[in-house]
Design a protein around this motif. Structure first.
Motif, PDB file in Angstrom:
ATOM      1  N   GLY A 103      -7.584  -0.377  -0.661  1.00 34.62           N
ATOM      2  CA  GLY A 103      -6.941   0.189  -1.846  1.00 34.62           C
ATOM      3  C   GLY A 103      -6.387  -0.881  -2.775  1.00 34.62           C
ATOM      4  N   TYR A 117      -7.931  -3.398  -3.745  1.00 30.47           N
ATOM      5  CA  TYR A 117      -9.028  -3.811  -4.634  1.00 30.47           C
ATOM      6  C   TYR A 117      -8.811  -3.363  -6.065  1.00 30.47           C
ATOM      7  N   LEU A 118      -8.294  -2.142  -6.215  1.00 30.82           N
ATOM      8  CA  LEU A 118      -8.278  -1.537  -7.545  1.00 30.82           C
ATOM      9  C   LEU A 118      -7.012  -1.838  -8.336  1.00 30.82           C
ATOM     10  N   LEU A 119      -6.076  -2.561  -7.745  1.00 27.48           N
ATOM     11  CA  LEU A 119      -4.884  -2.925  -8.505  1.00 27.48           C
ATOM     12  C   LEU A 119      -5.294  -3.656  -9.769  1.00 27.48           C
ATOM     13  N   PRO A 120      -4.703  -3.302 -10.897  1.00 29.44           N
ATOM     14  CA  PRO A 120      -5.083  -4.023 -12.125  1.00 29.44           C
ATOM     15  C   PRO A 120      -4.802  -5.521 -12.003  1.00 29.44           C
ATOM     16  N   VAL A 123      -5.578  -7.393  -9.715  1.00 32.96           N
ATOM     17  CA  VAL A 123      -6.664  -8.080  -9.022  1.00 32.96           C
ATOM     18  C   VAL A 123      -7.698  -8.624 -10.000  1.00 32.96           C
ATOM     19  N   THR A 156       0.821  -1.219   0.000  1.00 30.60           N
ATOM     20  CA  THR A 156       0.000   0.000   0.000  1.00 30.60           C
ATOM     21  C   THR A 156       0.853   1.266   0.000  1.00 30.60           C
ATOM     22  N   THR A 157       2.119   1.166   0.365  1.00 30.49           N
ATOM     23  CA  THR A 157       2.940   2.384   0.343  1.00 30.49           C
ATOM     24  C   THR A 157       3.836   2.422  -0.902  1.00 30.49           C
ATOM     25  N   HIS A 158       4.542   1.336  -1.177  1.00 33.59           N
ATOM     26  CA  HIS A 158       5.444   1.328  -2.336  1.00 33.59           C
ATOM     27  C   HIS A 158       4.759   0.833  -3.602  1.00 33.59           C
ATOM     28  N   GLY A 159       3.623   0.189  -3.463  1.00 34.32           N
ATOM     29  CA  GLY A 159       2.953  -0.376  -4.627  1.00 34.32           C
ATOM     30  C   GLY A 159       3.238  -1.863  -4.744  1.00 34.32           C
ATOM     31  N   ALA A 177       3.552  -3.750  -7.610  1.00 37.21           N
ATOM     32  CA  ALA A 177       4.525  -4.100  -8.644  1.00 37.21           C
ATOM     33  C   ALA A 177       5.955  -3.824  -8.170  1.00 37.21           C
ATOM     34  N   ALA A 178       6.124  -2.765  -7.364  1.00 32.99           N
ATOM     35  CA  ALA A 178       7.459  -2.343  -6.971  1.00 32.99           C
ATOM     36  C   ALA A 178       7.982  -3.100  -5.757  1.00 32.99           C
TER      37      ALA A 178
END
Lengths: 218, 218
Positions: free
Chosen positions: B120, B122-125, B127, B36-39, B41-42
């Motif tokens: 948040g 939830y909206l990651l592509p 998912v 949730t902070t760095h993402g 993918a990263a």
């Protein structure tokens, strides 16, 4: 146009599709598609340029980089609604209920109407970074406009100011929440859903049934 | 525990903080923080293990990889609400309005109550991919339970079935939409906001004021 024809063998990077879009529009469309399907972090500026049928140098002519593309896309999800909200705030002829209903309806159409679920970009952790303060500012102004219209409704005027602020947050949350509803069911016709969401927003305010002239069965 | 003490000089990878959490809990907490902070993918599995104070091999003992961590986190945002929904559906003593109100309130607390904005994710592509079908299935079951409680309310029972389904979507959208409201204002006290959201949900259904025993001023 930038197709010099010098780099034979890389046609995708040179030929733009015959879309009728300007180069920056083509780049934004490509970025929207790649950010929402492959993810923001996994997308390179090179991939955006290639998808747009443009050279990377052309992309850098219009955008400073990937972040600029994301910033422009994010703003495109809120600026048209802010412009409409300003028109509606200045409109002295229609009831506040009808104007709030119209803002909600139009905002849902904007968030759900495009080919990509651009609203989904809202939740990227990258969006929290200060560099998107243009987007955050426009979004905050839009929410203020929602609040002003809500306070002008008969039901809204009767609320204490903290309760009115809370209901503004809830209406705003409902409108942005449709992004998730839409993603789960992208085939749903947007127009009817936008009207139903606007009805629900007026119910949250306590103003259901008062938007008579809005065109929707609130 | 896995602290063998053999790899001197890399204390962060060996020592787990004295958190009282089990190793998988520690790993999930670390993944939640980093995703949730760095993402997503990263973030690498190595970074998750390090943040948890565990070796990467230990992580692979509990989770197949990064996707497994995300799947477990996603399910943790819906499973407790589904369990509560099942209890509420079986409850013959309280009104449907009171039970729907309680489900909404509790769900908002779950989505907004943790230290990280897990909703948040939830909206990651990512998912959308089939591999998270466990999460999608639980989420669909949860929505069905919302629909069943809504249909059992007096106002819900009076709706045509397609209108009841639409209002279920809108209530569900409102509840998930609070993720965005919460991210914009993380300092807001969750309990009062959860109750206000449950009130708004009953207004959307048309059942406001009917949740008497719920404890909230619906």
């Amino acid at each position: 146009m930038v197709t010099t024809g010098r780099r034979v063998g890389r046609p995708r990077a040179e030929q733009r599709p015959d879309s009728g879009l300007s180069a920056p529009e083509e780049l934004l469309r490509a970025a929207a598609e790649l950010f929402t399907t492959h993810g923001y972090a996994a997308t390179t500026t090179r991939a955006v340029a290639e998808r747009a049928g443009l050279r990377q140098a052309t992309m850098y002519h219009y955008f400073g980089g990937k972040e600029d593309l994301l910033a422009a896309l994010l703003e495109s999800t809120v600026r048209p609604s802010l412009e409409l909200a300003r028109e509606l705030l200045a409109d002295q002829e229609r009831s506040a209920e009808a104007r709030l209903w119209e803002l909600c309806r139009s905002d849902v159409e904007l968030l759900c109407g495009g080919p990509h679920n651009l609203g989904g970009l809202y939740l990227l952790p990258e969006v929290r970074v200060d560099r998107f303060d243009g987007f955050h500012r426009v979004r905050a102004e839009l929410k203020e406009a929602y609040g002003a219209l809500l306070a002008a409704t008969g039901a809204g005027a009767a609320l204490a100011s903290d309760e009115a602020a809370l209901r503004t947050d809830l209406v705003f949350g409902l409108i942005e929440g449709v992004i998730l509803v839409h993603r789960s069911d992208p085939e749903r016709p947007v127009a009817a859903f936008a009207a139903a969401t606007a009805d629900a927003a007026l119910r949250i305010v306590g103003a259901a049934g008062a938007a008579g002239g809005a065109g929707g069965p609130a």
